[in-house]
Scaffold this motif. Structure first.
Motif, short mmCIF file in Angstrom:
data_model
loop_
_atom_site.label_atom_id
_atom_site.label_comp_id
_atom_site.label_asym_id
_atom_site.label_seq_id
_atom_site.Cartn_x
_atom_site.Cartn_y
_atom_site.Cartn_z
N UNK A 103 0.79 -1.22 -0.03
CA UNK A 103 -0.18 -0.08 0.02
C UNK A 103 0.93 1.14 -0.09
N UNK A 104 0.40 2.34 -0.55
CA UNK A 104 1.08 3.62 -0.61
C UNK A 104 0.57 4.36 0.66
N UNK A 105 1.62 4.92 1.30
CA UNK A 105 1.28 5.70 2.52
C UNK A 105 1.34 7.14 2.36
N UNK A 106 2.41 7.47 1.74
CA UNK A 106 2.63 9.08 1.69
C UNK A 106 3.58 9.31 0.57
N UNK A 107 3.54 10.43 -0.15
CA UNK A 107 4.29 10.88 -1.15
C UNK A 107 4.55 12.46 -1.05
N UNK A 108 6.03 12.73 -0.97
CA UNK A 108 6.51 14.03 -0.94
C UNK A 108 7.35 14.25 -2.10
N UNK A 109 6.92 15.22 -2.75
CA UNK A 109 7.49 15.76 -4.01
C UNK A 109 8.63 16.78 -3.82
N UNK A 133 8.55 8.41 -1.43
CA UNK A 133 7.32 7.46 -1.36
C UNK A 133 7.42 6.60 -0.48
N UNK A 134 6.35 6.94 0.60
CA UNK A 134 6.54 5.81 1.68
C UNK A 134 5.50 4.72 1.32
N UNK A 135 5.99 3.36 1.64
CA UNK A 135 5.32 2.25 1.16
C UNK A 135 4.98 1.48 2.33
N UNK A 160 8.39 1.17 4.70
CA UNK A 160 9.89 1.53 4.10
C UNK A 160 9.74 2.61 3.06
N UNK A 161 10.65 3.54 2.89
CA UNK A 161 10.62 4.96 2.11
C UNK A 161 11.53 4.81 1.04
N UNK A 162 10.76 5.11 -0.36
CA UNK A 162 11.75 5.02 -1.48
C UNK A 162 12.29 6.58 -1.82
N UNK A 163 13.26 6.85 -2.14
CA UNK A 163 13.81 8.25 -2.44
C UNK A 163 14.55 8.01 -3.83
N UNK A 193 19.28 9.04 -10.90
CA UNK A 193 17.94 8.68 -10.86
C UNK A 193 17.63 7.16 -10.04
N UNK A 194 18.64 6.57 -9.72
CA UNK A 194 18.31 5.34 -9.19
C UNK A 194 17.89 5.48 -7.79
N UNK A 195 16.98 4.57 -7.11
CA UNK A 195 16.38 4.53 -6.06
C UNK A 195 17.09 4.28 -4.72
N UNK A 196 16.84 4.84 -3.54
CA UNK A 196 17.72 4.24 -2.30
C UNK A 196 16.24 4.16 -1.32
N UNK A 197 16.48 3.11 -0.79
CA UNK A 197 15.17 2.58 0.00
C UNK A 197 15.60 2.63 1.57
#
Length: 987
Positions: free
Chosen positions: A2-8, A71-73, A81-84, A92-96
Motif C-alpha cells: 500500500x502507498x502511505x505518503x508521497x512527498x514531491x 514515497x512511503x510504502x 519503508x521509504x523510496x527516495x 535517478x536510481x532509488x535508495x530505500x
C-alpha cells in the motif's frame, strides 16, 4: 503493498508537495483538467520503477533545481519503508530506507518481484485512453483484442502479431515475385550463367598482373635504394659545409671544459644587486621619520579622549536626534499616503506591461536581486565587449608578428649565402699581410743594391786590418813570453796586450761575416710576386663586405629573438583570452539558470533590464510598505515623545515643567556639536597615526623585500658575501660567452643534423679529402642503379600494353564479388524470415498455454463483474473458439457476439476484463490499482455499480481513482477524497 505518503521535491508542476494516502484503501483524487493529476500518476510510477534521463527531463520543474521525491510504502512482510529518487543523484536510481537499514534499486526490484513499469500498467492501471483505443478497433479485430486483454491485460499482443505477419509477407511468399527473398533468388540464377565466360579471361589477366607485380617490386626496391644513396650523398655535402663550424665547436668545448663548472648564477646578477642597494638606503631614513611622527600623534589623541563624552551617551543622543526630522515628516506625509498608494499601483501595472517579460506581481514577490547583481551584469556586459575587441587585436598582432618573422628569416638566409667561409677570410687576410711584407722588403732590396759595393769593400778592408792586427798580436805575445822567460819585469803586460789584440781581431772578423750572412738571408726571403693595387683593393672590398654582412646577420638574429619573444607573449595572451571567454560563458549560463527570463535577452541589454526590474521591484516594495506605514505613523509619533522625555530625564535636564520637543532637540544638538568637534580632532589625529603606521609597515615590508631579494641572489650564486658574489660573476660571464658560442653553432647545424649525428662527427673529425672520396663512390653507385631502373621501366611498359587488351578480365572478379554479396543478402533475408517465423510460432504457443491455464479463471471473475455492472442483463462471458470470437450470454440465455453489443457495453466488458486480470494477478502480489477516468461514458446507475465493485475490491487491496467528474466526487465519502486545485497547494 500500500502507498502511505508521497512527498514531491520537484516533479513537473509540483514542488515541495505532499499527498497522504493513509485515510482509506479506496481513495478518490479529484481535480479539474490541467490540475496535475496525470503528473501525480507519473510521479508514483517514477518512484516505483524510475525513468530514463530523457523522460526525467520532461518532468524537470521550472521553478526548482531539484527533481525527485520520496514515497512511503507499507509492505505486508517487512512493514513500512521509504523510496527516495533524485534526478542528479545516482542517475535517478532509488535508495530505500527502513527503520534500521538502507537498500538500493535491486532490493526494490526484488520487493516488486521483478515487475516492470509496462507490466504494472498493463495489469494494475488503465484509463479512458485505453477505452478510446478499443472504440477505434475494427469489428473483425475486436474479439482478438479482447482475448489478448483477457490474457495479459494489454492490447500489445494483437499489435505484435499483426506486425509479425506483415513482416513475414514482405520477406517471402511461395508463389510471389515482389517479396525480397523471391527477388534475390531470381538475381542469383541470372548471375550463374555468366561465370565460365569470365573465368578464362581472368586467368590470363592474372598471369600478366603477377609478372608486372614482380617487376614493380624490383623497381620499388631499386628506387628505394636510389633514394637512400641520394640521401647519403646529400648528407656528405652537408658535412662538407659544416666542417669549419665543427672544428670551431670542438675548440669551444675544450675551452669550456677547462673552466670550473658554475652550477648557478642569477641573470643580470651585478645590476640587480646594485639596484637593491640604491633602493634600500632612502627607505631606512623614511622609517625613522615615521616613528617620530607616530609618537606625537598618540599624545594628542590621549589628551582629546579624556575630555570627551561617553560613547554610549553619544550614541543615545544621536539616536534621539534622528527622530526630530522623522517626527515632523510623519505629520506632513500621513495624509498623502493613500493617494500615493493608488498612483503607485497604476504605475506598477503600466511598467510591467511595458517591460514585456511575462512577469506577474506574484513573481515580483519572489524575485530578489543581491546587492552586487548590477555590478555583476555590468561586468559581464563589459567583459563580453572587451573580449570581442581583444580577440580581434590579438589576431591582428599575431598576423603582423608572423609576417615580420618570415621576412627576417628570408633576409637571414639571403645574407648567409653571401658570407665568406672562415678559411677564405684567413687566406685573404694572409694575402694582404704577405703583400705588405713583400712591398717593404722590395724597397729594402733596392736600397741594399745601392750600398752593396761600398759595404763589401768596407768589409774586405776590415777583414785585412783584423788579420794584420792578429799577426801583430801574435808577435807581441811571443816576444812577451820570451821576456817573461828571461824574468824581465813588466813582461806580463806585453803578453796581455798581445792576447787582447788577437781576440779583438777574431771578434771583428766574426761580426763582419755575420753581417754579410744576415743580408743574404733577408734577400732570400723576398716573396716571388707582389699583388697589384687592384687585386689588393678587391680583397679588402670583399673582407669589408663580409664584415658588413656579419654585422647585419647578427642584428637580424637579435631582432628574430625579440619577435619570437613577442610572438610567445601573444600566444600566451590568446590562451588567457580563451580562458576568460570560457569563464564569461560560465558566468552567463549561471545567471540564466538563476534568472530564466535572461535566456532570450542579449547580454548587452542585461544592465538595462536590471534597472527596469530594480525600479519595478522598488515600486512594488514601496506599495507594500505604504499600507503598513499608514498604521505605524501615529504609533511612531507617540514613541518618539516618550523616547525624548526619558532621555532628558536621564540627562537631568528635565526639571518640573515639561518643555516642547523642539527645545529638547536644540539642547541635545548643542551638546552633540561640542562633542563632534572633539571627535573630528580625534579622528584627524587617529587617521594620521594610522596612515603613519601603515606607511611604516609598508616601508619595513619594502626593506625586508629588498633584503630577501639580496639573499635570494646570494643563495642562487651559492655565496655568503658580496666579494664572493662579484668574483663568481666574472667567472660566470666567461662561461656564458662560451655557451653562447656553442649554442649558436648548435643552432646552425640542428636543421641538418640530429644530436647523435653531430656527436659522431665531433668524435670522427672528418677531413675534406675523406668526404670527397665518399661522394665520388656514392655518385658511381647511383648511376648504376638509375640504368637498372630505366631497363625495368621499359619492360613494364610492354607488359602494361598487353594487359590493356585484357582489362575486361576484371569483370570476373567483380562477378565473384557481386555473387557473394547477393548470396550474403539472401542468407541475411532468410535468417530474418526464420527469426520472425520462430517468434510467431512461440507467441502462438504461449497464448495457447496461457489460455488453457488462466483464461477461464479470468473470465469467471470478469463475468461476475460484468453481470453486476449490467444489472444482470448479461450473466456470462464465453471464451472464443477457433470458429468464433468472444460472446456474452444474456439473462434469457441468448448469446451475442461482441460486435453486436453497444459501445458502452463493450467499454464495460473491457473494464470487467481489466479488473478480473488485476484481481487474479493480485492474489499473489497485492499491488495498488491506479484508474484514471475509465468510467466517463457510464450512466448514473452503472457508475454507482462500478464504484461498489471498487469499494469491495478495496477491502483486500489499495485502489486510487483519478477523476475530473464532480458526479463521481459527490458519490464518494469525503474522508476518502483528495482534492487537487489548479495551483501549487500543500495537502
Amino acid at each position: 503493498m500500500r502507498l502511505k505518503q508521497a512527498y514531491i521535491y520537484g516533479f513537473g508542476k509540483w514542488v515541495d508537495y505532499t499527498i497522504d494516502f493513509t485515510d482509506s484503501s479506496f481513495l478518490l483524487v479529484y481535480g479539474t483538467n490541467e490540475s496535475g493529476k496525470s503528473t501525480i500518476q507519473a510521479y508514483i510510477l517514477f518512484m516505483l520503477f524510475g525513468l530514463y534521463p530523457k523522460e526525467r527531463a520532461f518532468y524537470r520543474p521550472k521553478t526548482s533545481s531539484k527533481m525527485g521525491g520520496r514515497l512511503t510504502v507499507i509492505d505486508s512482510e517487512i512493514g513500512e519503508f521509504t523510496i527516495e529518487r533524485l534526478d542528479h543523484v545516482r542517475n535517478g536510481k532509488a535508495v530505500c530506507y527502513t527503520e534500521t537499514e538502507q537498500y538500493d534499486e535491486e532490493w526494490l526490484k526484488k520487493r516488486l518481484n521483478g515487475l516492470t513499469r509496462e507490466t504494472y500498467q498493463a495489469i494494475y492501471a488503465f484509463s479512458a485512453i485505453d477505452l478510446l483505443q478499443i472504440r477505434e478497433m475494427k469489428e473483425d479485430e475486436l474479439s482478438e483484442v479482447l482475448l489478448n486483454i483477457g490474457l495479459t491485460g494489454s492490447t500489445h499482443i494483437h499489435r505484435i502479431e499483426k506486425k509479425l505477419d506483415n513482416s513475414l509477407a514482405e520477406l517471402f511468399k511461395p508463389y510471389g515475385s515482389r517479396p525480397k527473398i523471391n527477388q534475390q533468388l531470381s538475381n542469383i540464377k541470372g548471375m550463374v550463367k555468366k561465370r565460365q565466360q569470365l573465368k578464362d579471361e581472368s586467368r590470363r589477366y592474372r598471369e600478366k598482373s603477377e609478372q608486372l607485380s614482380r617487376w614493380q617490386a624490383e623497381l620499388n626496391r631499386l628506387e628505394e635504394l636510389l633514394t637512400k644513396k641520394k640521401e647519403a650523398l646529400l648528407q656528405l655535402e652537408r658535412i662538407e659545409q659544416v666542417l669549419p663550424y665543427l672544428y670551431s665547436y670542438i675548440d669551444s668545448m675544450k675551452e669550456l671544459n677547462a673552466l670550473k663548472e658554475i652550477k648557478g648564477f642569477p641573470e643580470d646578477g651585478i645590476l640587480r644587486l646594485e639596484q637593491i642597494k640604491e633602493k634600500v638606503n632612502p627607505l631606512l631614513s623614511e622609517y625613522s621619520i615615521c616613528e617620530k611622527n607616530m609618537h606625537v600623534y598618540h599624545q594628542k589623541m590621549t589628551e582629546i579622549e579624556i575630555t570627551r563624552l561617553e560613547q554610549a551617551l553619544i550614541i543615545q543622543i544621536k539616536d534621539v536626534l534622528q527622530y526630530e526630522a522623522k517626527y515632523e515628516q510623519i505629520k506632513q506625509e500621513l495624509h498623502k499616503l493613500v493617494k500615493v498608494y493608488d498612483l503607485e499601483q497604476v504605475q506598477l501595472n503600466l511598467e510591467l506591461e511595458q517591460l514585456n517579460l511575462d512577469l506577474t506581481k506574484e513573481d515580483l514577490a519572489n524575485l530578489r536581486f543581491p546587492f552586487h547583481i548590477e555590478e555583476v551584469w555590468s561586468m559581464i556586459k563589459q567583459h563580453h565587449e572587451e573580449l570581442t575587441v581583444q580577440r580581434e587585436q590579438l589576431s591582428r598582432e599575431k598576423r603582423v608578428l608572423e609576417k615580420r618573422l618570415t621576412q627576417l628569416e628570408e633576409e637571414r638566409k639571403s645574407i648567409e649565402t653571401e658570407l665568406l667561409s672562415q678559411e677564405s677570410r684567413f687566406q685573404m687576410k694572409q694575402a694582404i699581410d704577405d703583400n705588405k711584407k713583400a712591398t717593404y722588403l722590395k724597397s729594402f732590396e733596392q736600397q741594399y743594391k745601392k750600398t752593396n759595393k761600398k759595404a763589401k769593400s768596407s768589409v774586405d778592408q776590415l777583414q785585412r786590418k783584423t788579420k794584420f792586427a792578429r799577426m801583430i798580436g801574435v808577435i807581441i805575445a811571443v816576444i812577451s813570453i820570451f821576456i817573461f822567460i828571461m824574468d824581465i819585469p813588466l813582461s806580463y803586460v806585453g803578453i796581455l796586450f798581445g792576447f787582447l789584440l788577437i781576440g779583438g781581431s777574431l771578434f771583428i772578423e766574426k761580426k763582419s761575416k755575420a753581417y754579410v750572412e744576415q743580408w743574404m738571408l733577408v734577400m732570400n726571403e723576398l716573396p716571388a710576386s707582389i699583388l697589384s693595387q687592384q687585386e689588393e683593393q678587391d680583397i679588402l672590398s670583399q673582407l669589408a663586405k663580409d664584415d658588413t654582412n656579419r654585422q647585419q646577420l647578427n642584428s637580424i638574429e637579435q631582432e628574430i629573438k625579440q619577435v619570437l619573444v613577442q610572438y610567445h607573449i601573444c600566444e600566451e595572451k590568446m590562451i588567457d583570452h580563451n580562458i576568460k571567454e570560457q569563464q564569461l560563458d560560465h558566468s552567463i549560463r549561471k545567471q540564466q539558470e538563476r534568472y530564466p527570463f535572461l535566456i532570450d535577452i542579449e547580454v548587452a541589454h542585461w544592465p538595462t533590464v536590471f534597472h527596469s526590474l530594480k525600479r519595478i521591484l522598488s515600486r512594488y516594495e514601496a506599495i507594500s510598505e505604504l499600507k503598513m506605514d499608514i498604521n505605524d505613523y501615529k504609533e511612531q509619533m507617540h514613541d518618539i515623545e516618550n523616547i525624548v522625555t526619558t532621555l532628558m530625564k536621564d540627562l537631568h535636564v528635565f526639571q518640573g515643567e515639561q518643555k516642547s520637543l523642539l527645545s529638547y532637540f536644540t539642547q541635545l544638538k548643542e551638546m552633540l556639536d561640542e562633542d563632534e568637534k572633539k571627535q573630528i580632532k580625534y579622528e584627524n589625529y587617529k587617521r594620521l597615526y594610522e596612515d603613519n603606521m601603515k606607511h611604516l609597515e609598508s616601508v619595513k615590508a619594502q626593506i625586508n623585500i629588498y633584503e630577501e631579494e639580496k639573499q635570494v641572489l646570494f643563495q642562487i650564486a651559492c655565496v655568503q658575501s658580496e666579494e664572493d658574489y662579484y668574483r663568481k660573476a666574472k667567472q660566470y660571464e666567461q662561461q656564458q660567452q662560451l655557451l653562447l658560442k656553442i649554442e649558436q653553432i648548435e643552432a646552425s647545424y640542428s636543421p641538418m643534423f640530429s644530436k647523435e649525428e653531430w656527436d659522431a662527427l665531433v668524435k670522427e673529425k672528418p677531413t675534406h679529402k675523406e668526404i670527397s672520396m665518399k661522394k665520388q663512390e656514392q655518385s658511381l653507385q647511383m648511376n648504376h642503379i638509375e640504368e637498372d631502373i630505366e631497363h625495368i621501366r621499359k619492360r613494364m611498359i610492354t607488359v602494361e600494353t598487353e594487359m590493356k587488351e585484357l582489362v575486361s578480365s576484371h569483370a570476373y572478379s567483380e562477378w565473384i564479388h557481386r555473387f557473394q554479396l547477393e548470396k550474403d543478402e539472401l542468407n541475411s533475408l532468410a535468417k530474418q524470415w526464420s527469426t520472425l517465423k520462430v517468434a510467431r510460432m512461440l507467441l502462438q504457443e504461449t497464448k495457447k498455454q496461457y489460455k488453457e491455464h488462466y483464461l477461464q479463471h479470468i473470465l469467471d471473475k470478469a463475468s461476475t463483474f460484468f453481470m453486476y455492472i449490467t444489472n444482470e442483463q448479461y450473466v456470462k462471458i464465453i471464451a472464443p473458439t477457433d470458429d468464433s470470437g468472444f460472446k456474452v450470454e444474456s439473462k434469457n440465455q441468448l448469446r451475442y457476439d461482441v460486435t453486436e453489443l453497444s459501445q458502452g457495453t463493450i467499454d464495460q466488458l473491457y473494464v470487467s476484463l481489466r479488473l478480473a486480470i488485476g484481481v487474479v494477478m493480485n492474489e499473489s502480489e497485492r499491488l495498488p490499482f491506479i484508474i484514471d477516468d475509465a468510467f466517463v461514458h457510464y450512466d448514473y446507475e452503472r457508475t454507482n455499480r462500478i464504484l461498489d465493485i471498487l469499494a469491495t475490491l478495496a477491502k483486500e487491496r489499495q485502489i486510487i481513482l483519478f477523476t475530473c467528474k464532480k458526479d463521481i466526487l459527490n458519490r464518494m465519502d469525503k474522508t476518502n477524497v483528495i482534492t487537487i486545485e489548479n495551483t501549487y497547494q500543500h495537502i
